[in-house]
Motif scaffolding. Structure first.
Motif: not given
Length: 321
Positions: A115-116, A139-140, A236-239, A279-280
């Motif tokens: 959600d930016w 962002l986690v 699962g998700p990993v950045n 910031c991202i």
């Protein structure tokens, strides 16, 4: 030897992922229209053609799948209807892979799933929180997902369906959320490559004030991170990012110094969109602590290498009669 089937292996990230997989001892099979260098076998197929796709996946008979292919044309992919085609093809790709005996898959996601808008509001100076450029909020992976683009929505929807499928089909599924990339070989339309090319050729570079912070990862680190994630059992998700967002202004100033033409950068010549997040930044604790991977390139090293690559390429092009 573990056998992996790679889509998008000839692409910007893919060629680095192929090299990293080879160093980890994988037998690499690639599927697509262009054969990557360094693979053991190539299965020519249009990934958007169901019959060709299924035939190639079954022929590869791989235990692992790394799915990188997608529509990625800069400036177009955010809202391209092709995102729908790739969502459909990706669902069938993973299902066919599992039904052919595959056990472990990693699919490329994106930070655009997050959600930016929420980030932009939280960091807005108008909200009474001070200087947006000085505030950092990583962002986690558990952060709320509410994509603002068709591209982000397609990836987010694909992840949700594949995770549900994996849970019922006994498939180990990792989801790699890529942040911003740079490095040698960028296609036109990307920030670092466009800036380096413009300044090296004496062109003026119109840009925003550059106060927005972005998390940039060197493409070689991205490829190696994909390989490390695939070679793990993390689901699962990993950045996939550097873990440190820096002002775009700093990146462009560094490129200006490396090219010797900081005078050609016109900061503020272009407005920054009102919905652009301040910031991202990726929280990469899962990547470092669970996957066991840390980026190798510092931003300074990576930018120097990228500019040197552009300089050499432009010099070679100029010397061709």
């Amino acid at each position: 030897m573990k056998r992996v089937l790679v889509t998008g292996g000839a692409g910007f990230v893919g060629r680095h992922a192929v090299a990293a997989l080879a160093s980890r001892g994988f037998e690499i099979h690639a599927i697509g229209r262009t054969a990557p260098k360094g693979v053991h076998a190539f299965h020519a197929a249009d990934l958007l053609d169901p019959a060709q796709r299924r035939t190639a996946v079954q022929a590869a008979s791989a235990s692992h799948l790394l799915h990188l292919a997608w529509v990625t044309t800069p400036g177009r992919y955010w809202q391209a209807p092709d995102n729908l085609d790739w969502t459909t093809a990706s669902l069938d790709l993973v299902r066919t892979f599992r039904e052919a005996g595959g056990t472990r898959a990693v699919v490329a996601g994106t930070c655009a799933e997050y959600d930016w808008t929420g980030i932009a509001e939280a960091l807005s100076p108008r909200a009474g929180r001070g200087d947006a450029a000085a505030i950092r909020e990583s962002l986690v992976e558990s952060a709320h997902c509410c994509p603002a683009t068709l591209y982000g929505a397609a990836k987010d929807g694909l992840r949700r369906i594949l995770q549900a499928y994996a849970a019922t089909a006994g498939l180990s599924l990792g989801w790699a959320r890529l942040f911003y990339l740079y490095g040698p070989g960028e296609t036109p339309g990307r920030l670092v490559g466009d800036a380096a090319r413009a300044l090296l050729t004496g062109q003026r570079l119109a840009t925003s004030e550059g106060r927005q912070r972005r998390d940039f990862l060197h493409v070689a680190d991205a490829g190696a991170a994909f390989a490390a994630l695939l070679d793990s059992d993390i689901v699962g998700p990993v950045n996939l990012g550097s873990g440190e967002a820096v002002p775009v202004r700093k990146i462009l100033e560094t490129i200006g110094a490396l090219t010797g033409r900081p005078d050609l950068i016109d900061f503020g010549a272009r407005p920054l969109g009102p919905t652009e997040p301040a910031c991202i930044e990726a929280d990469i604790r899962r990547l470092t602590d669970e996957v066991g991977f840390s980026p190798r390139y510092s931003l300074e090293q990576g930018l120097a290498q990228t500019v040197a690559s552009w300089r050499a390429g432009l010099s070679n092009a100029a010397s061709v009669p």
